[in-house]
Structure formats: structure tokens, C-alpha cells
Design a protein around this motif. Structure first.
Motif, PDB file in Angstrom:
ATOM      1  N   SER A  67      35.913 -13.558 -83.354  1.00 16.28           N
ATOM      2  CA  SER A  67      37.152 -13.571 -84.122  1.00 16.28           C
ATOM      3  C   SER A  67      37.104 -14.667 -85.178  1.00 16.28           C
ATOM      4  N   GLU A  68      38.037 -14.594 -86.102  1.00 21.89           N
ATOM      5  CA  GLU A  68      38.118 -15.614 -87.144  1.00 21.89           C
ATOM      6  C   GLU A  68      38.418 -16.979 -86.534  1.00 21.89           C
ATOM      7  N   ASP A  69      39.272 -17.010 -85.516  1.00 25.74           N
ATOM      8  CA  ASP A  69      39.599 -18.279 -84.849  1.00 25.74           C
ATOM      9  C   ASP A  69      38.365 -18.880 -84.172  1.00 25.74           C
ATOM     10  N   SER A  88      31.659  -5.041 -84.967  1.00 29.59           N
ATOM     11  CA  SER A  88      33.080  -5.354 -84.838  1.00 29.59           C
ATOM     12  C   SER A  88      33.785  -4.325 -83.956  1.00 29.59           C
TER      13      SER A  88
END
Length: 60
Positions: free
Chosen positions: A47-49, A40
Motif C-alpha cells: 500500500s501507499e502507507d 496489485s
């Protein structure tokens, strides 16, 4: 890779008694956690998206 200092920090959080199996499981978990943190920080993680988009594609 984990440093001795980080390992010491984690060991301090262990219960007073534990089995060898629990120790091994925790060490594996700590190793995986530290690898993910390093990924990370170096920008290797998505990313979460991006994750949501990928998951949505799987279920289409």
C-alpha cells in the motif's frame, strides 16, 4: 504476461509513426505496467502507507 487484446488496445493509442526504439520502449513499459496491475490485483503490491513507512525508514 499481456494478452493480444490488451496489446491491441495499447497499439491503437500509438502515434501514426514511431521508431523501432520507441516501439521497444513502449512495449517494455506496457509489459511492466501490466505486471504491476496484475500484482496489485493479486495482493502482491504494498500500500501507499507501507511504502511511505519503508521510505521513512531509509532516511532515518
Amino acid at each position: 504476461m499481456i494478452t493480444k487484446e490488451k496489446l491491441k488496445e495499447h497499439i491503437e493509442k500509438f502515434p501514426d509513426t514511431f521508431s523501432m526504439d520507441e516501439l521497444i520502449e513502449r512495449l517494455i513499459f506496457i509489459d511492466k505496467l501490466e505486471k504491476r496491475i496484475q500484482q496489485s490485483q493479486s495482493g502482491e503490491a504494498i500500500s501507499e502507507d507501507e511504502l511511505k513507512e519503508d521510505l521513512q525508514k531509509w532516511f532515518e
